[in-house]
Design a protein around this motif. Structure first.
Motif, PDB file in Angstrom:
ATOM      1  N   VAL A 374      54.488  48.780  76.533  1.00 17.06           N
ATOM      2  CA  VAL A 374      53.732  48.771  75.282  1.00 17.06           C
ATOM      3  C   VAL A 374      53.718  47.379  74.671  1.00 17.06           C
ATOM      4  O   VAL A 374      52.689  46.915  74.160  1.00 17.06           O
ATOM      5  N   GLY A 375      54.846  46.678  74.711  1.00 15.05           N
ATOM      6  CA  GLY A 375      54.901  45.345  74.139  1.00 15.05           C
ATOM      7  C   GLY A 375      53.990  44.354  74.840  1.00 15.05           C
ATOM      8  O   GLY A 375      53.356  43.510  74.195  1.00 15.05           O
ATOM      9  N   SER A 376      53.894  44.449  76.172  1.00  5.76           N
ATOM     10  CA  SER A 376      53.050  43.524  76.921  1.00  5.76           C
ATOM     11  C   SER A 376      51.563  43.839  76.759  1.00  5.76           C
ATOM     12  O   SER A 376      50.727  42.930  76.736  1.00  5.76           O
ATOM     13  N   TRP A 377      51.216  45.111  76.643  1.00  5.42           N
ATOM     14  CA  TRP A 377      49.808  45.527  76.573  1.00  5.42           C
ATOM     15  C   TRP A 377      49.352  45.789  75.146  1.00  5.42           C
ATOM     16  O   TRP A 377      48.213  46.236  74.941  1.00  5.42           O
ATOM     17  N   MET A 378      50.196  45.532  74.148  1.00  5.22           N
ATOM     18  CA  MET A 378      49.830  45.856  72.768  1.00  5.22           C
ATOM     19  C   MET A 378      48.568  45.125  72.327  1.00  5.22           C
ATOM     20  O   MET A 378      47.664  45.716  71.713  1.00  5.22           O
ATOM     21  N   SER A 379      48.478  43.825  72.612  1.00  7.28           N
ATOM     22  CA  SER A 379      47.308  43.047  72.198  1.00  7.28           C
ATOM     23  C   SER A 379      46.038  43.571  72.847  1.00  7.28           C
ATOM     24  O   SER A 379      44.981  43.646  72.199  1.00  7.28           O
ATOM     25  N   SER A 380      46.126  43.974  74.113  1.00  2.56           N
ATOM     26  CA  SER A 380      44.936  44.514  74.797  1.00  2.56           C
ATOM     27  C   SER A 380      44.537  45.857  74.220  1.00  2.56           C
ATOM     28  O   SER A 380      43.341  46.149  74.052  1.00  2.56           O
ATOM     29  N   PHE A 381      45.523  46.706  73.903  1.00  2.00           N
ATOM     30  CA  PHE A 381      45.219  48.014  73.321  1.00  2.00           C
ATOM     31  C   PHE A 381      44.556  47.879  71.955  1.00  2.00           C
ATOM     32  O   PHE A 381      43.656  48.650  71.606  1.00  2.00           O
ATOM     33  N   ILE A 382      44.987  46.902  71.165  1.00  2.00           N
ATOM     34  CA  ILE A 382      44.452  46.752  69.805  1.00  2.00           C
ATOM     35  C   ILE A 382      43.050  46.155  69.818  1.00  2.00           C
ATOM     36  O   ILE A 382      42.166  46.575  69.043  1.00  2.00           O
ATOM     37  N   LEU A 383      42.780  45.191  70.703  1.00  2.00           N
ATOM     38  CA  LEU A 383      41.476  44.515  70.712  1.00  2.00           C
ATOM     39  C   LEU A 383      40.441  45.208  71.585  1.00  2.00           C
ATOM     40  O   LEU A 383      39.256  44.874  71.498  1.00  2.00           O
ATOM     41  N   SER A 384      40.847  46.140  72.433  1.00  2.00           N
ATOM     42  CA  SER A 384      39.860  46.847  73.269  1.00  2.00           C
ATOM     43  C   SER A 384      38.843  47.623  72.437  1.00  2.00           C
ATOM     44  O   SER A 384      37.635  47.594  72.748  1.00  2.00           O
ATOM     45  N   PRO A 385      39.239  48.363  71.367  1.00  2.00           N
ATOM     46  CA  PRO A 385      38.212  49.018  70.534  1.00  2.00           C
ATOM     47  C   PRO A 385      37.217  48.038  69.926  1.00  2.00           C
ATOM     48  O   PRO A 385      36.032  48.377  69.770  1.00  2.00           O
ATOM     49  N   LEU A 386      37.671  46.813  69.581  1.00  2.98           N
ATOM     50  CA  LEU A 386      36.749  45.807  69.054  1.00  2.98           C
ATOM     51  C   LEU A 386      35.719  45.419  70.103  1.00  2.98           C
ATOM     52  O   LEU A 386      34.525  45.269  69.788  1.00  2.98           O
ATOM     53  N   ALA A 387      36.157  45.257  71.353  1.00  4.02           N
ATOM     54  CA  ALA A 387      35.224  44.912  72.428  1.00  4.02           C
ATOM     55  C   ALA A 387      34.204  46.035  72.639  1.00  4.02           C
ATOM     56  O   ALA A 387      33.003  45.775  72.827  1.00  4.02           O
ATOM     57  N   ILE A 388      34.652  47.285  72.600  1.00  4.52           N
ATOM     58  CA  ILE A 388      33.737  48.426  72.772  1.00  4.52           C
ATOM     59  C   ILE A 388      32.741  48.495  71.620  1.00  4.52           C
ATOM     60  O   ILE A 388      31.535  48.716  71.827  1.00  4.52           O
ATOM     61  N   LEU A 389      33.224  48.286  70.385  1.00  4.23           N
ATOM     62  CA  LEU A 389      32.340  48.336  69.219  1.00  4.23           C
ATOM     63  C   LEU A 389      31.291  47.233  69.256  1.00  4.23           C
ATOM     64  O   LEU A 389      30.095  47.489  69.017  1.00  4.23           O
ATOM     65  N   LEU A 390      31.715  46.011  69.572  1.00  4.96           N
ATOM     66  CA  LEU A 390      30.757  44.895  69.612  1.00  4.96           C
ATOM     67  C   LEU A 390      29.729  45.097  70.721  1.00  4.96           C
ATOM     68  O   LEU A 390      28.529  44.817  70.524  1.00  4.96           O
ATOM     69  N   THR A 391      30.156  45.567  71.874  1.00  6.50           N
ATOM     70  CA  THR A 391      29.215  45.813  72.971  1.00  6.50           C
ATOM     71  C   THR A 391      28.205  46.894  72.593  1.00  6.50           C
ATOM     72  O   THR A 391      27.003  46.780  72.885  1.00  6.50           O
ATOM     73  N   TYR A 392      28.681  47.943  71.920  1.00 10.09           N
ATOM     74  CA  TYR A 392      27.780  49.034  71.503  1.00 10.09           C
ATOM     75  C   TYR A 392      26.759  48.544  70.484  1.00 10.09           C
ATOM     76  O   TYR A 392      25.556  48.841  70.593  1.00 10.09           O
ATOM     77  N   ARG A 393      27.202  47.771  69.498  1.00  9.99           N
ATOM     78  CA  ARG A 393      26.291  47.302  68.457  1.00  9.99           C
ATOM     79  C   ARG A 393      25.314  46.270  68.993  1.00  9.99           C
ATOM     80  O   ARG A 393      24.154  46.230  68.581  1.00  9.99           O
ATOM     81  N   ALA A 394      25.776  45.410  69.905  1.00 11.47           N
ATOM     82  CA  ALA A 394      24.856  44.424  70.484  1.00 11.47           C
ATOM     83  C   ALA A 394      23.832  45.102  71.380  1.00 11.47           C
ATOM     84  O   ALA A 394      22.656  44.685  71.436  1.00 11.47           O
ATOM     85  N   THR A 395      24.221  46.147  72.092  1.00 14.03           N
ATOM     86  CA  THR A 395      23.287  46.867  72.965  1.00 14.03           C
ATOM     87  C   THR A 395      22.213  47.579  72.150  1.00 14.03           C
ATOM     88  O   THR A 395      21.042  47.640  72.565  1.00 14.03           O
ATOM     89  N   ASN A 396      22.577  48.104  70.969  1.00 12.01           N
ATOM     90  CA  ASN A 396      21.635  48.849  70.134  1.00 12.01           C
ATOM     91  C   ASN A 396      20.998  47.990  69.053  1.00 12.01           C
ATOM     92  O   ASN A 396      20.410  48.527  68.099  1.00 12.01           O
ATOM     93  N   ASP A 397      21.103  46.661  69.187  1.00 14.16           N
ATOM     94  CA  ASP A 397      20.479  45.719  68.250  1.00 14.16           C
ATOM     95  C   ASP A 397      20.930  45.930  66.808  1.00 14.16           C
ATOM     96  O   ASP A 397      20.148  45.761  65.862  1.00 14.16           O
TER      97      ASP A 397
END
Length: 428
Positions: A374-397
């Motif tokens: 958990v300690g090693s992957w914490m940063s990836s777990f926290i920022l992954s939803p941001l990547a999904i949200l930005l990709t979704y919003r950019a895809t839908n203009d």
């Protein structure tokens, strides 16, 4: 230099993706693509393949190049100690030289061999505190490239040596021996430090020198060693306190005599005092043994956590390239700004957040505050939803933030309040 790559590579991917897609959006290239039927996913397809290949290269680099560079760096630093020993000693801090930790206030002379304000801690042969401390006003380092012996000549100083009493009750007094000398010579054997060997097993390697297979092998050995020590200590402490495993022997049936409620009444006052003293001594000895073993077990578990963090870190580097790309590319398409202005601001803020969370999680996991995974992957777990949200919003203009979703509920709330307190205005 190779140890900097895990920091530089994700930041480079993030900044490059924001600048590239921001420049395309700023010059209406995406508008031309979409009018031609080319979606954002199709525009990112080739770059996704490139990032995938880059992630594999990053994992290979972290698994092979960085451990090899760490190993060579340690060997190179140890070789300097023989050719120019003064370079191995920095001013104002403790330096590990052979079996000693040496601190000097100032170095002088052509090669820095003349020392002022020398403090030396001799390493103990076993786990424990430093037993001998030496302080002197001046000193001199004498070495030869043909010899593996480093001579440290000390002038006008004192030495302090701790004494461990046989009785545990006397250890709280912390007795020691103090001596004074005009001149003392310490010979430090640098043969093991300066030996160049291509096998990693010849050096007490750190986790940074090991690849994935070596880390797994080392972790298996460390876990077995920890389990064996726990079992051995539990059996030892059970024997000391008189706990036996298994049912009692039933071969001989002995008629038991009923004992009184107060067992101490069977003994005289003198025997009772001796029994209480013996019991107190046993309790004190057992408590000391438990505390010492507990500290040793915590150190072993901390070493296991460090190796686990090093193992997961190699995979985190590869995933970080993917993550930063899927944050930077949609963000650049949304903000529609290229160049070195706004993209650098966004890139630095996102990467500082990623690096801070990663460092915090790794340090906390090494101390046992959370699991190393958990300690090693914490940063990836926290920022992954941001990547999904930005990709979704950019895809839908959609923009970076949908302000209508924020302002509409607020305006409706104010409208209801005005209708309730000012009904006359509504009728008019």
């Amino acid at each position: 230099m190779p140890r900097i790559i895990p920091l530089v590579l994700p930041l480079s991917v993030l900044l490059a993706s924001i600048m590239t897609f921001g420049n395309l959006a700023e010059n209406y290239e995406f508008a031309a693509m979409k009018s031609s039927g080319i979606s954002l996913q199709r525009a990112m397809r080739v770059l996704i393949i490139f990032i995938f290949v880059l992630s594999i290269v990053a994992f290979w680099f972290a698994n092979n190049v960085i451990p090899y560079a760490e190993y060579k760096f340690v060997n190179f630093r140890k070789n300097i100690a023989q050719a120019k020993p003064a370079m191995a000693i920095a001013e104002g801090q403790f330096n590990d030289v052979g079996t000693y930790n040496i601190k000097v206030n100032k170095k002088s002379g052509e090669n820095g061999n003349h020392l002022t304000g020398v403090t030396i801690h001799e390493k103990p042969s076993s786990m424990g505190e430093n037993k001998t401390v030496i302080k002197s006003k001046t000193g001199e380092l004498i070495s030869s490239e043909k010899s593996s012996i480093l001579q440290l000549v000390l002038n006008d100083g004192y030495y302090y040596q701790d004494v461990t009493p046989k009785k545990y009750e006397d250890r709280a007094k912390l007795p020691f021996i103090k001596g004074k000398f005009k001149k003392q010579i310490i010979n430090i054997d640098l043969a093991e430090l300066n030996k160049v060997d291509d096998s990693k097993e010849s050096i007490a390697g750190t986790n940074a020198m090991l690849n994935v297979n070596e880390l797994r092998y080392t972790l298996d050995s460390l876990n077995k060693n920890l389990d064996n020590e726990i079992v051995s200590f539990s059996e030892n402490i059970n024997q000391r306190v008189g706990i036996r495993r298994g049912p009692p022997s039933v071969n001989k049936q002995v008629k038991k005599k009923q004992l009184p409620n107060n067992l101490m009444s069977l003994y005289s006052n003198k025997d009772q005092v001796d029994i209480f003293k013996m019991a107190g001594s046993n309790i004190t000895s057992n408590i000391y043994s438990i505390e010492t073993t507990q500290k040793d077990l915590k150190d072993k578990q901390r070493e296991i956590n460090k190796h686990l963090s090093a193992l997961y870190e190699k995979f985190v580097i590869a995933f970080a390239c993917f993550l930063m790309f899927f944050i930077g590319a949609p963000l650049g398409a949304i903000i529609r700004k290229g160049g070195l202005g706004l993209p650098i601001v966004f890139a630095v803020l996102i990467f500082i957040t990623f690096h801070f969370i990663n460092t915090f999680g790794k340090r906390l996991s090494q101390e046992g505050g959370m699991s190393p995974f958990v300690g090693s992957w914490m940063s990836s777990f926290i920022l992954s939803p941001l990547a999904i949200l930005l990709t979704y919003r950019a895809t839908n203009d959609n923009g970076l933030i949908n302000f209508d979703a924020i302002t509409t509920p607020i305006s409706q709330l104010f409208q209801k309040i005005s209708e309730r307190f000012f009904p006359a205005q509504k009728q008019e």
